[in-house]
Design an enzyme around this catalytic site. Structure first.
Site, short mmCIF file in Angstrom:
data_model
loop_
_atom_site.label_atom_id
_atom_site.label_comp_id
_atom_site.label_asym_id
_atom_site.label_seq_id
_atom_site.Cartn_x
_atom_site.Cartn_y
_atom_site.Cartn_z
N ALA A 19 0.85 -1.25 0.11
CA ALA A 19 0.03 0.01 -0.10
C ALA A 19 0.88 1.04 -0.18
O ALA A 19 0.40 2.38 -0.73
CB ALA A 19 -0.96 -0.02 1.06
N LYS A 70 -0.23 -17.20 -0.11
CA LYS A 70 1.02 -16.49 -0.17
C LYS A 70 1.31 -16.14 1.12
O LYS A 70 2.71 -16.45 1.51
CB LYS A 70 0.73 -15.37 -0.91
CG LYS A 70 -0.14 -14.43 -0.41
CD LYS A 70 0.12 -12.75 -0.82
CE LYS A 70 -0.64 -12.03 -0.21
NZ LYS A 70 -0.64 -10.51 -0.35
N ARG A 135 4.12 -8.15 6.12
CA ARG A 135 4.03 -8.30 7.54
C ARG A 135 4.29 -9.80 8.04
O ARG A 135 4.77 -10.18 8.97
CB ARG A 135 3.00 -7.72 8.15
CG ARG A 135 1.71 -8.66 7.84
CD ARG A 135 0.27 -7.73 8.31
NE ARG A 135 -0.02 -6.61 7.03
CZ ARG A 135 -1.28 -6.35 6.76
NH1 ARG A 135 -2.29 -7.03 7.48
NH2 ARG A 135 -1.48 -5.61 6.03
N ASN A 136 3.68 -10.76 7.35
CA ASN A 136 3.71 -12.04 7.64
C ASN A 136 5.35 -12.30 7.65
O ASN A 136 5.56 -13.29 8.74
CB ASN A 136 3.01 -13.01 6.66
CG ASN A 136 1.50 -12.71 6.88
OD1 ASN A 136 0.91 -13.28 7.86
ND2 ASN A 136 0.93 -11.89 5.88
N GLN A 164 -2.28 -12.77 8.84
CA GLN A 164 -3.01 -13.50 8.00
C GLN A 164 -2.42 -15.03 8.18
O GLN A 164 -3.30 -16.07 8.10
CB GLN A 164 -3.46 -13.35 6.90
CG GLN A 164 -3.82 -11.66 6.77
CD GLN A 164 -2.76 -10.70 6.32
OE1 GLN A 164 -1.61 -10.85 6.94
NE2 GLN A 164 -2.83 -9.72 5.45
#
Length: 215
Positions: A19, A70, A135-136, A164
């Site tokens: 983003a 992913k 972030r993962n 997630q």
């Protein structure tokens, strides 16, 4: 679910679209999955810019499933970073993870699956971006280094955002166990077990060695 319940055409957009980079007007691509090509063209014309390139495919299931799976692969990439295993191992994780994503769609969405969709931005591009900048990946690296739970790391590091990968890995793990397909998805299974502290993170490589030969 929206399509089934409301009986309306529903498109899905996924891609390598971090983003902050989109907001900075840096060039990127995205994929819209929509079964009605005419409506897809309308959406493309509405949102495409010189620096936001849109591709249209009809394979909506693969586009959407890529956006979930992913994140599991990105967790494995983060574990590699936390262990200091280097770029060769991380590349292997991305390659094996991509094969498991393809295998998953072939197994559960055979009617709509088109392998070439994985070469769109929603597939390999988004996977690479997530495995290096998402972030993962970042929290999975700290999971190894700080030895804190994902719940604690999420609260400390994400400023209200949600992680997630671990949740998706658990849901996928339940499905694969029910269908007796665990041996076909060793990377997905390893991430789930590691995230729940049921497998030492150092054992990730042992699971990568179990990669099936075929897609």
């Amino acid at each position: 679910m929206i399509t089934n319940l409301l009986d309306i055409n529903c498109a899905v957009l996924m891609g390598a679209n971090l983003a902050n980079e989109v907001a900075d007007n840096k060039f990127c691509e995205t994929t819209i999955g929509i079964k009605c090509p005419g409506f897809g063209k309308l959406l493309k014309n509405a949102i495409q810019t010189d620096n936001f390139r849109v591709s249209i495919v009809e394979d909506t299931y693969t586009v959407e499933v890529c956006g979930a799976l992913k994140n599991i692969v990105a967790c494995a990439a983060g574990f590699c970073d936390g262990l200091g295993l280097g770029d060769n191992t991380k590349a292997a994780v991305i390659r094996i993870g991509l094969k498991e994503m393809i295998r998953f769609c072939k197994s559960f969405y055979p009617a709509g699956h088109v392998t070439t969709t994985f070469f769109e931005s929603c597939g390999v591009a988004d996977l690479i971006t997530t495995c290096y900048g998402g972030r993962n990946r970042r929290l999975s690296e700290q999971f190894v280094k700080q030895k804190k739970s994902f719940e604690v790391l999420e609260a400390e590091m994400l400023n209200g955002q949600k992680l997630q990968g671990p949740q998706t890995a658990e849901e996928v793990g339940v499905l694969l166990k029910e269908k007796k397909l665990e041996d076909s998805f060793p990377l997905f299974i390893a991430v789930n077990l590691i995230a729940k502290n049921q497998l030492p993170v150092e054992k990730l490589i042992d699971y990568l060695r179990k990669e099936p030969e075929s897609y």
